[in-house]
Design a protein around this motif. Structure first.
Motif, short mmCIF file in Angstrom:
data_model
loop_
_atom_site.label_atom_id
_atom_site.label_comp_id
_atom_site.label_asym_id
_atom_site.label_seq_id
_atom_site.Cartn_x
_atom_site.Cartn_y
_atom_site.Cartn_z
N ALA A 142 8.91 52.77 23.19
CA ALA A 142 8.07 52.25 24.28
C ALA A 142 6.72 51.81 23.74
CB ALA A 142 7.88 53.32 25.36
N PRO A 143 6.41 50.51 23.79
CA PRO A 143 7.34 49.44 24.17
C PRO A 143 8.30 49.14 23.03
CG PRO A 143 5.26 48.48 23.53
CD PRO A 143 5.07 49.97 23.47
N PHE A 144 9.50 48.77 23.39
CA PHE A 144 10.52 48.43 22.41
C PHE A 144 10.83 46.93 22.49
CE2 PHE A 144 14.82 47.69 20.94
CZ PHE A 144 14.87 48.42 19.77
N PRO A 145 10.85 46.22 21.37
CA PRO A 145 10.69 46.67 19.99
C PRO A 145 9.26 46.51 19.45
CG PRO A 145 11.52 44.44 19.98
CD PRO A 145 11.32 44.80 21.44
N GLU A 146 8.29 46.23 20.33
CA GLU A 146 6.94 45.89 19.88
C GLU A 146 6.29 47.00 19.05
OE1 GLU A 146 8.11 45.37 22.86
OE2 GLU A 146 7.86 43.22 23.29
N GLU A 147 6.51 48.26 19.41
CA GLU A 147 5.90 49.35 18.63
C GLU A 147 6.40 49.33 17.20
OE1 GLU A 147 3.64 53.00 17.93
OE2 GLU A 147 3.50 51.31 19.32
N GLY A 148 7.67 49.03 17.01
CA GLY A 148 8.18 48.91 15.65
C GLY A 148 7.59 47.73 14.91
N HIS A 149 7.43 46.60 15.60
CA HIS A 149 6.82 45.43 14.96
C HIS A 149 5.41 45.76 14.48
CE1 HIS A 149 9.57 42.74 17.65
NE2 HIS A 149 10.22 43.22 16.61
N ARG A 150 4.63 46.46 15.33
CA ARG A 150 3.25 46.81 14.96
C ARG A 150 3.21 47.60 13.66
NH1 ARG A 150 2.25 49.54 20.84
NH2 ARG A 150 2.10 47.62 22.09
N ARG A 151 4.06 48.61 13.58
CA ARG A 151 4.05 49.47 12.41
C ARG A 151 4.53 48.73 11.17
NH1 ARG A 151 6.29 55.39 14.37
NH2 ARG A 151 5.59 55.31 16.55
N LEU A 152 5.53 47.89 11.33
CA LEU A 152 6.08 47.17 10.19
C LEU A 152 5.11 46.12 9.67
CD1 LEU A 152 9.74 46.84 11.46
CD2 LEU A 152 8.96 48.22 9.52
N ILE A 153 4.42 45.41 10.58
CA ILE A 153 3.42 44.44 10.12
C ILE A 153 2.33 45.14 9.33
CG2 ILE A 153 1.64 42.80 10.85
CD1 ILE A 153 3.39 42.11 13.26
N ALA A 154 1.95 46.34 9.77
CA ALA A 154 0.91 47.09 9.06
C ALA A 154 1.30 47.39 7.62
CB ALA A 154 0.61 48.40 9.80
N GLN A 155 2.59 47.56 7.36
CA GLN A 155 3.02 47.90 6.02
C GLN A 155 2.88 46.75 5.04
OE1 GLN A 155 3.77 51.09 5.19
NE2 GLN A 155 3.12 51.38 7.31
N VAL A 156 2.89 45.51 5.54
CA VAL A 156 2.81 44.36 4.63
C VAL A 156 1.47 43.63 4.73
CG1 VAL A 156 5.31 44.05 4.68
CG2 VAL A 156 3.87 42.74 6.27
N ALA A 157 0.61 44.06 5.64
CA ALA A 157 -0.68 43.38 5.83
C ALA A 157 -1.68 43.79 4.75
CB ALA A 157 -1.24 43.68 7.21
N SER A 158 -2.44 42.82 4.29
CA SER A 158 -3.51 43.08 3.34
C SER A 158 -4.84 43.35 4.02
CB SER A 158 -3.67 41.89 2.39
OG SER A 158 -2.53 41.71 1.60
N LEU A 159 -4.99 42.84 5.25
CA LEU A 159 -6.23 43.03 6.00
C LEU A 159 -5.87 43.27 7.46
CD1 LEU A 159 -9.36 42.98 5.97
CD2 LEU A 159 -9.22 40.53 6.43
N HIS A 160 -6.43 44.33 8.04
CA HIS A 160 -6.16 44.71 9.42
C HIS A 160 -7.43 44.53 10.25
CE1 HIS A 160 -2.69 47.04 7.70
NE2 HIS A 160 -3.56 47.22 6.72
N LEU A 161 -7.37 43.68 11.27
CA LEU A 161 -8.51 43.42 12.15
C LEU A 161 -8.23 44.09 13.50
CD1 LEU A 161 -9.08 39.63 11.34
CD2 LEU A 161 -10.09 41.64 10.22
N THR A 162 -9.01 45.11 13.84
CA THR A 162 -8.75 45.89 15.05
C THR A 162 -9.78 45.56 16.12
OG1 THR A 162 -10.14 47.80 14.47
CG2 THR A 162 -7.90 47.76 13.57
N THR A 163 -9.41 45.88 17.37
CA THR A 163 -10.33 45.64 18.47
C THR A 163 -11.20 46.84 18.78
OG1 THR A 163 -8.66 46.32 20.09
CG2 THR A 163 -8.74 43.99 19.51
N THR A 164 -10.74 48.05 18.45
CA THR A 164 -11.46 49.27 18.82
C THR A 164 -11.48 50.26 17.65
OG1 THR A 164 -9.49 50.42 19.63
CG2 THR A 164 -10.70 49.03 21.22
N PRO A 165 -12.45 51.19 17.65
CA PRO A 165 -12.43 52.26 16.64
C PRO A 165 -11.18 53.11 16.72
CG PRO A 165 -14.59 52.12 17.68
CD PRO A 165 -13.68 51.23 18.47
N GLU A 166 -10.62 53.28 17.93
CA GLU A 166 -9.40 54.07 18.08
C GLU A 166 -8.24 53.43 17.32
OE1 GLU A 166 -12.21 55.15 21.11
OE2 GLU A 166 -11.41 53.20 20.53
N ALA A 167 -8.15 52.09 17.38
CA ALA A 167 -7.10 51.40 16.64
C ALA A 167 -7.29 51.56 15.14
CB ALA A 167 -7.08 49.92 17.02
#
Length: 210
Positions: A139-164
């Motif tokens: 939940a949400p499916f499959p978006e939660e999996g996409h988020r985690r998988l993109i993080a594994q191959v990303a070189s730079l992560h731009l977040t909107t909040t300190p919590e993220a």
């Protein structure tokens, strides 16, 4: 803390040309979030922008926000069976442009596919709106999996909040590879208001047509 960046930044670019940054608007909502970044990059004197829209909805949204796409990748179907063709099309866009980095936004299947297409070419991936987590793969499916998988191959992560950003730190993504930049959707709304015709008033208010 071990680094999780598989393709380090900055990328090795040729000294005889400006770096090429490819923004991939995977859908209309991603187009909104990417439009302010596209505007800033187009104004930059030492970066070449390649703004790519996936499908007519993303292309129309970019155009409406004053960020006309440089390339449009057609979407034959939203089903998973169309994913290989889409990724092949994006791969051609990245290689033809000799992209030095690819920016994706959000957690859609298209954003994930674009990130993987860039990763397989060893092109650094920048993830906008990174670090969003429900901590539940269903939940949400499959978006939660996409988020985690993109993080594994990303070189730079731009977040909107300190919590993220904290979510990413818990997954060993921290330091200079994570930047809290705020919501570019808010920036897009401000740009849209700035483009609105002067003298517009609410119906019945001062200045309204009779």
């Amino acid at each position: 803390m071990a680094r999780c960046t598989l393709v380090p930044l900055p990328a090795q670019t040729r000294p005889d040309r400006d770096p090429v940054v490819c923004l991939v608007a995977s859908e209309a909502s991603a187009a909104v979030r990417l439009s302010p970044l596209a505007a800033r990059l187009r104004a930059h004197q030492r970066v070449r922008l390649l703004l790519t829209a996936c499908g007519p909805a993303a292309a129309d949204t970019l155009t409406a926000l004053g960020a006309t796409p440089d390339a449009v990748v057609p979407l034959e179907s939203p089903s998973l069976t169309a994913a290989p063709a889409l990724m092949s099309a994006l791969d051609r866009v990245f290689t033809d442009a000799a992209a030095d980095s690819v920016v994706v936004a959000g957690d859609s299947a298209i954003a994930f596919g674009a990130a993987m297409a860039a990763f397989w070419r060893r092109i650094p991936v920048v993830h906008l709106d990174a670090g969003v987590r429900s901590h539940d793969l269903t939940a949400p499916f499959p978006e939660e999996g996409h988020r985690r998988l993109i993080a594994q191959v990303a070189s730079l992560h731009l977040t909107t909040t300190p919590e993220a950003s904290a979510n990413l730190a818990a997954e060993a993504h921290a330091g200079r590879t994570v930047l809290t930049v705020g919501s570019t959707a808010v920036d897009a709304a401000r740009l849209a208001l700035a483009r609105a015709p002067l003298g517009v008033r609410r119906p019945g208010g001062r200045g309204a047509p009779r």
